[in-house]
Design a protein around this motif. Sequence first.
Motif, PDB file in Angstrom:
ATOM      1  N   SER A 159      67.955  -8.886 -21.687  1.00  0.00           N
ATOM      2  CA  SER A 159      66.692  -8.455 -22.282  1.00  0.00           C
ATOM      3  C   SER A 159      65.529  -8.988 -21.450  1.00  0.00           C
ATOM      4  O   SER A 159      65.691  -9.941 -20.684  1.00  0.00           O
TER       5      SER A 159
ATOM      6  N   PRO B 223      66.540  -4.309 -25.274  1.00  0.00           N
ATOM      7  CA  PRO B 223      66.478  -4.557 -23.825  1.00  0.00           C
ATOM      8  C   PRO B 223      65.077  -4.910 -23.314  1.00  0.00           C
ATOM      9  O   PRO B 223      64.944  -5.646 -22.353  1.00  0.00           O
ATOM     10  N   LYS B 224      64.060  -4.351 -23.975  1.00  0.00           N
ATOM     11  CA  LYS B 224      62.699  -4.608 -23.471  1.00  0.00           C
ATOM     12  C   LYS B 224      61.751  -4.819 -24.643  1.00  0.00           C
ATOM     13  O   LYS B 224      61.654  -3.949 -25.519  1.00  0.00           O
TER      14      LYS B 224
END
Length: 314
Positions: A127, A289-290
């Motif tokens: 991440s 992830p972001k």
Amino acid sequence: TGSSAASSSGSSAASSSVAAPSSASKDYNISFIQGVAGDEFYISMQCGIEAEAKRLGVTVNTQGAQKFDPTLQKPIVDSVVSSKPDAILIAPTDVTAMQRPLADAAAAGIKVVLVDTTTEDPSFAASQVSSDNVGGGAAAFDAIKALHPDGGKLLVISVDPGISTTDARVQGFEEAAAADSAFSYVGVQYSHNDPATAAQLVTAALQKDPDIVGIFATNLFAAEGTSTGVKQAGKGSELSIVGFDAGPNQVKALKDGTVQALVAQRPAQIGTDGLDQAVAALDGGTVTPKIQTGFEIITADNVDSSDAVYQSSC
Ligand code: T6T
């Protein structure tokens, strides 16, 4: 110096909407590697991480080099990797130089979460958590424009090319400035995270272009040196400084009128979210992830009510 600037909050996906684990399935061993030791931004991030580690029941060990420099950060990564932690939270100091060491760490089975900065190909990371740096750069331009509606010359003092965050801030500022024909852009200069260098760059730039109306300093140390340089040049209300970050020294400069606006990040939130993602990755939970955290524009008008000032200890 001007008394007010545009006041707004960063518009970015609220990180509070990201799921946080309620606890960890075991007491994981996690390393946090700061961009540099002693920087209130990373100290505040560490405070967020430590509080969250306590809540989740995991152990975190924090380290940072004495300078924001990949040649000093890489040996720290090497030694951390050889100690085989379950996860690493790291603010990489260079997009290129830290790519391979971190990709290798992930390939060795360590969960890597990038906090604040990133690398050129972060696909190895579980991440990434950072501020909206492009948006923050654009907001810095808006703050200068609010104080100098007639336009004029603009200067940027940054850190070093190859740092994802400060490069993105420069990009956001440059794009916003280019879209407004009242302003002309003198360019960006790099202070190597050293306030004394930033001060020298600013005094030299003001000698060359005494009619500069606004300086955007892209991080805490650039802002500190920019304030010194502008003071040394004996400038008053004809020139405004907007700095990224809100450490105690930046807030002091805001209160004494040297600096007109600060783009305050949410470092503790970045740390909290980063640790949550590491634990989720280790426990096979839902990983985002972001994640983009917000920022706040602090001026003399709202500084006393702002909770965005960075901590110098936890
Ligand atoms: O601005 C922060 C951080 O976001 C950047 O990546 C490096 O500089 C700071 O740590 C402030 O000194």
